[in-house]
Design a protein around this motif. Structure first.
Motif, PDB file in Angstrom:
ATOM      1  N   VAL A 135       1.225  -5.145  12.642  1.00  0.00           N
ATOM      2  CA  VAL A 135       2.726  -5.609  12.949  1.00  0.00           C
ATOM      3  C   VAL A 135       3.751  -4.714  12.171  1.00  0.00           C
ATOM      4  CG1 VAL A 135       1.734  -8.006  13.117  1.00  0.00           C
ATOM      5  CG2 VAL A 135       2.428  -7.240  10.730  1.00  0.00           C
ATOM      6  N   ASP A 136       5.019  -4.909  12.486  1.00  0.00           N
ATOM      7  CA  ASP A 136       5.965  -4.409  11.731  1.00  0.00           C
ATOM      8  C   ASP A 136       6.369  -5.525  10.956  1.00  0.00           C
ATOM      9  OD1 ASP A 136       8.584  -2.612  11.398  1.00  0.00           O
ATOM     10  OD2 ASP A 136       9.280  -4.732  11.808  1.00  0.00           O
ATOM     11  N   PRO A 137       6.014  -5.238   9.314  1.00  0.00           N
ATOM     12  CA  PRO A 137       6.330  -6.369   8.591  1.00  0.00           C
ATOM     13  C   PRO A 137       7.972  -7.305   8.547  1.00  0.00           C
ATOM     14  CG  PRO A 137       5.377  -4.370   7.406  1.00  0.00           C
ATOM     15  CD  PRO A 137       5.807  -4.100   8.858  1.00  0.00           C
ATOM     16  N   ALA A 138       8.960  -6.195   8.857  1.00  0.00           N
ATOM     17  CA  ALA A 138      10.294  -6.759   8.793  1.00  0.00           C
ATOM     18  C   ALA A 138      10.213  -7.809   9.892  1.00  0.00           C
ATOM     19  CB  ALA A 138      11.246  -5.769   8.806  1.00  0.00           C
ATOM     20  N   HIS A 139       9.707  -7.401  11.048  1.00  0.00           N
ATOM     21  CA  HIS A 139       9.879  -8.145  12.328  1.00  0.00           C
ATOM     22  C   HIS A 139       9.108  -9.561  11.995  1.00  0.00           C
ATOM     23  CE1 HIS A 139       8.330  -9.493  16.324  1.00  0.00           C
ATOM     24  NE2 HIS A 139       9.476  -9.552  16.659  1.00  0.00           N
ATOM     25  N   ILE A 140       7.636  -9.430  11.684  1.00  0.00           N
ATOM     26  CA  ILE A 140       6.868 -10.366  11.607  1.00  0.00           C
ATOM     27  C   ILE A 140       7.488 -11.575  10.646  1.00  0.00           C
ATOM     28  CG2 ILE A 140       5.111 -10.072   9.873  1.00  0.00           C
ATOM     29  CD1 ILE A 140       4.585 -11.266  13.512  1.00  0.00           C
ATOM     30  N   LEU A 141       8.009 -11.096   9.527  1.00  0.00           N
ATOM     31  CA  LEU A 141       8.376 -12.046   8.807  1.00  0.00           C
ATOM     32  C   LEU A 141       9.856 -12.627   9.174  1.00  0.00           C
ATOM     33  CD1 LEU A 141       7.909 -10.264   5.401  1.00  0.00           C
ATOM     34  CD2 LEU A 141       6.369 -12.288   6.488  1.00  0.00           C
ATOM     35  N   SER A 142      10.375 -11.962  10.209  1.00  0.00           N
ATOM     36  CA  SER A 142      11.481 -12.814  10.840  1.00  0.00           C
ATOM     37  C   SER A 142      11.199 -13.730  11.645  1.00  0.00           C
ATOM     38  CB  SER A 142      12.532 -11.610  11.425  1.00  0.00           C
ATOM     39  OG  SER A 142      12.034 -11.167  12.635  1.00  0.00           O
ATOM     40  N   VAL A 143       9.867 -13.539  12.216  1.00  0.00           N
ATOM     41  CA  VAL A 143       9.475 -14.699  13.252  1.00  0.00           C
ATOM     42  C   VAL A 143       8.653 -15.789  12.759  1.00  0.00           C
ATOM     43  CG1 VAL A 143       7.801 -14.587  15.372  1.00  0.00           C
ATOM     44  CG2 VAL A 143       9.571 -12.584  14.801  1.00  0.00           C
ATOM     45  N   ALA A 144       7.760 -15.438  11.992  1.00  0.00           N
ATOM     46  CA  ALA A 144       6.761 -16.400  11.227  1.00  0.00           C
ATOM     47  C   ALA A 144       7.011 -16.700  10.018  1.00  0.00           C
ATOM     48  CB  ALA A 144       5.369 -15.805  11.152  1.00  0.00           C
ATOM     49  N   ASP A 145       6.661 -17.685   9.547  1.00  0.00           N
ATOM     50  CA  ASP A 145       6.552 -18.489   7.854  1.00  0.00           C
ATOM     51  C   ASP A 145       5.912 -17.316   6.826  1.00  0.00           C
ATOM     52  OD1 ASP A 145       8.201 -20.894   8.680  1.00  0.00           O
ATOM     53  OD2 ASP A 145       6.272 -21.462   9.622  1.00  0.00           O
ATOM     54  N   GLY A 146       5.089 -16.472   7.524  1.00  0.00           N
ATOM     55  CA  GLY A 146       4.570 -15.679   6.525  1.00  0.00           C
ATOM     56  C   GLY A 146       3.128 -14.976   7.159  1.00  0.00           C
ATOM     57  N   VAL A 147       2.576 -14.368   6.445  1.00  0.00           N
ATOM     58  CA  VAL A 147       1.249 -13.687   6.680  1.00  0.00           C
ATOM     59  C   VAL A 147       0.044 -13.692   5.753  1.00  0.00           C
ATOM     60  CG1 VAL A 147       2.480 -11.730   8.036  1.00  0.00           C
ATOM     61  CG2 VAL A 147       2.151 -11.485   5.637  1.00  0.00           C
ATOM     62  N   VAL A 148      -1.094 -13.656   6.318  1.00  0.00           N
ATOM     63  CA  VAL A 148      -2.392 -13.619   5.576  1.00  0.00           C
ATOM     64  C   VAL A 148      -2.830 -12.109   5.843  1.00  0.00           C
ATOM     65  CG1 VAL A 148      -4.631 -14.310   5.552  1.00  0.00           C
ATOM     66  CG2 VAL A 148      -2.764 -15.960   6.107  1.00  0.00           C
ATOM     67  N   VAL A 149      -2.989 -11.436   4.753  1.00  0.00           N
ATOM     68  CA  VAL A 149      -3.173 -10.014   4.633  1.00  0.00           C
ATOM     69  C   VAL A 149      -4.578  -9.586   3.995  1.00  0.00           C
ATOM     70  CG1 VAL A 149      -2.418  -7.926   3.837  1.00  0.00           C
ATOM     71  CG2 VAL A 149      -0.612  -9.752   3.925  1.00  0.00           C
ATOM     72  N   PRO A 150      -5.366  -8.680   4.797  1.00  0.00           N
ATOM     73  CA  PRO A 150      -6.683  -8.477   4.396  1.00  0.00           C
ATOM     74  C   PRO A 150      -6.614  -7.560   3.163  1.00  0.00           C
ATOM     75  CG  PRO A 150      -6.094  -7.050   6.264  1.00  0.00           C
ATOM     76  CD  PRO A 150      -5.076  -8.187   6.085  1.00  0.00           C
ATOM     77  N   CYS A 151      -7.088  -8.034   2.064  1.00  0.00           N
ATOM     78  CA  CYS A 151      -7.093  -7.448   0.685  1.00  0.00           C
ATOM     79  C   CYS A 151      -8.494  -7.256  -0.087  1.00  0.00           C
ATOM     80  CB  CYS A 151      -6.274  -8.302  -0.328  1.00  0.00           C
ATOM     81  SG  CYS A 151      -4.577  -8.457   0.109  1.00  0.00           S
ATOM     82  N   THR A 152      -9.527  -7.470   0.499  1.00  0.00           N
ATOM     83  CA  THR A 152     -10.917  -7.218  -0.060  1.00  0.00           C
ATOM     84  C   THR A 152     -10.996  -5.741  -0.406  1.00  0.00           C
ATOM     85  OG1 THR A 152     -11.935  -8.999   1.218  1.00  0.00           O
ATOM     86  CG2 THR A 152     -13.561  -7.440   0.439  1.00  0.00           C
ATOM     87  N   GLY A 153     -10.417  -4.944   0.385  1.00  0.00           N
ATOM     88  CA  GLY A 153     -10.625  -3.544  -0.091  1.00  0.00           C
ATOM     89  C   GLY A 153      -9.468  -3.164  -1.007  1.00  0.00           C
ATOM     90  N   GLY A 154      -8.761  -4.141  -1.534  1.00  0.00           N
ATOM     91  CA  GLY A 154      -7.603  -3.880  -2.223  1.00  0.00           C
ATOM     92  C   GLY A 154      -6.525  -4.397  -2.010  1.00  0.00           C
ATOM     93  N   PRO A 155      -5.375  -4.673  -2.905  1.00  0.00           N
ATOM     94  CA  PRO A 155      -4.197  -5.492  -2.571  1.00  0.00           C
ATOM     95  C   PRO A 155      -3.118  -4.465  -2.027  1.00  0.00           C
ATOM     96  CG  PRO A 155      -4.026  -4.826  -4.704  1.00  0.00           C
ATOM     97  CD  PRO A 155      -5.639  -4.314  -4.379  1.00  0.00           C
ATOM     98  N   ALA A 156      -3.224  -3.412  -1.674  1.00  0.00           N
ATOM     99  CA  ALA A 156      -2.107  -2.548  -1.293  1.00  0.00           C
ATOM    100  C   ALA A 156      -1.578  -2.809   0.151  1.00  0.00           C
ATOM    101  CB  ALA A 156      -2.579  -1.075  -0.913  1.00  0.00           C
ATOM    102  N   PRO A 157      -2.323  -3.697   1.105  1.00  0.00           N
ATOM    103  CA  PRO A 157      -1.678  -3.998   2.181  1.00  0.00           C
ATOM    104  C   PRO A 157      -0.454  -5.168   2.243  1.00  0.00           C
ATOM    105  CG  PRO A 157      -3.980  -3.924   2.696  1.00  0.00           C
ATOM    106  CD  PRO A 157      -3.829  -3.531   1.039  1.00  0.00           C
TER     107      PRO A 157
END
Length: 387
Positions: free
Chosen positions: A295-317
């Protein structure tokens, strides 16, 4: 931090202790599968079984026949792994244990659809079809996914939903007895092998000034050094495909994904009560494919209430989403807590702290039904320390 655990209905049904066990972990919420792809799942504590085989993608409730009557593309009912309204029965048990229940809805990942309707699948530059990956550029597929999102998300009593695979799916997939690791494919090669050349995508490329046959030939040519083992694994897409073709394909695919995401969220909200939360499983790299749709972070946060982000490999995403400073948005770090699946439940507290430092404000734990007793004990201890 508010914390939710993922579950399947079969983790709960037939196990009178399941709901209380999850509540005792210290989570506030369960994200419960309402529409899910085929899987073979372990149930290590269930009193009646140890393995559940979900043979095909299905809704785990009774679909609305009036909505789907006469439609060629429609969701599949589950078999004996989730009879009737399995979702609803499990959700009631979890709610009775004091847990808030949100739906977990898988969209563009459906190998049964690809088997029954091959023309709906992604087609790569070599002409190979990916039956597990419905092409989201096709109008009929989009109509199916949008209506499925609206129906599966809004189950009785649900307070929100998490939409998985709401975007492009591609090559990467844990298919039955995968034999695809013989050549290491870096990020760019994965992208090239995930470009679709079905009729709808060919029309889409033409609308952006690209002749599909020439593009397919360019993709095949770009992949030749990959098959020969001569391309660096970290080579960028532009290095393999060239700047102009890279930019144009990314533009077409990003726009296609964005409009699907907008339509799905709009449909869910139109059917939902006030205050219903809509999150997407998302990857901040727009060209990535799969369960965590790019996704484009700016766009998706203007559309949805938030995101669930894969962080098992580290929190950078998490960081690209946090940098948008979208007030009120949920940024949930998704951490695998099953040791046998590469998770680290023993470091859950430290992992959560690192994600919070980058902007995460909630946690998701994958997956309370699959984890061993030892893993769950570590999760409970970590959550008690987090308060």
């Amino acid at each position: 931090m508010r914390t939710a655990a993922f579950l399947y209905p079969w983790d709960v049904l037939g196990d009178p202790d399941a709901a209380a066990r999850v509540a005792d972990l210290g989570v506030q919420q369960v994200t419960l599968a309402a529409a899910y792809h085929s899987t073979r799942a372990l149930t290590p504590r269930h009193p009646r079984h140890r393995i559940v085989t979900a043979q095909h993608a299905a809704v785990l409730y009774e679909p609305d026949e009036q909505r789907w009557a006469g439609r060629e593309l429609r969701p599949y009912a589950a078999g004996d792994w989730a009879v009737g309204d399995a979702y609803g029965e499990a959700a009631s048990a979890l709610a009775d244990a004091g847990l808030e229940v949100h739906t977990w809805v898988v969209l563009a990942h459906n190998s049964r659809l690809g088997a029954d309707h091959p023309d709906t699948s992604v087609v790569n530059a070599y002409g190979d079809r990916y039956p597990w990956a419905p092409c989201i550029a096709q109008p009929a597929v989009r109509a199916l996914l949008v209506d499925l999102a609206a129906e599966a998300a809004n189950r009785p009593g649900a307070r929100g939903t998490e939409l998985e695979s709401c975007g492009w799916y591609g090559l990467a997939h844990l298919h039955a007895h995968d034999k695809t690791a013989g050549v290491a494919l870096g990020d760019a090669a994965q992208y090239l092998m995930s470009l679709c050349f079905c009729g709808s995508c060919r029309d889409g490329y033409a609308g952006h000034g690209l002749e599909a046959e020439l593009l397919a030939a360019a993709v095949r040519n770009a992949l030749e050094p990959v098959w020969a083992g001569a391309a660096p694994a970290d080579a960028g897409i532009e290095k393999l495909l060239g700047r102009e073709l890279t930019a144009t394909t990314l533009e077409f695919r990003a726009r296609t994904a964005r409009t699907l995401q907008e339509a799905a969220v709009t449909a869910v909200r139109a059917a939902a009560p006030d205050g219903f939360q809509v999150l997407l499983h998302a990857d901040p790299v727009a060209h990535h494919c799969g369960a965590n749709a790019g996704v484009d972070p700016a766009h998706i946060l203007s559309v949805a209430d938030g995101v669930v982000v894969p962080c098992t490999g580290g929190p950078a995403p998490v960081l690209p989403f946090a940098e948008q400073e979208a007030a009120g948005s949920v940024l949930a770090a998704n951490l695998t807590v099953v040791s046998g699946m590469g998770g680290s439940p023993g470091t859950l507290g430290e992992d959560a702290a690192r994600a919070a430092a980058l902007g995460a404000n909630e946690l998701r734990l994958y997956h309370a039904g699959l984890a061993s007793d030892t893993d769950l004990a570590a999760v409970g201890a970590a959550l008690s320390r987090l308060g």
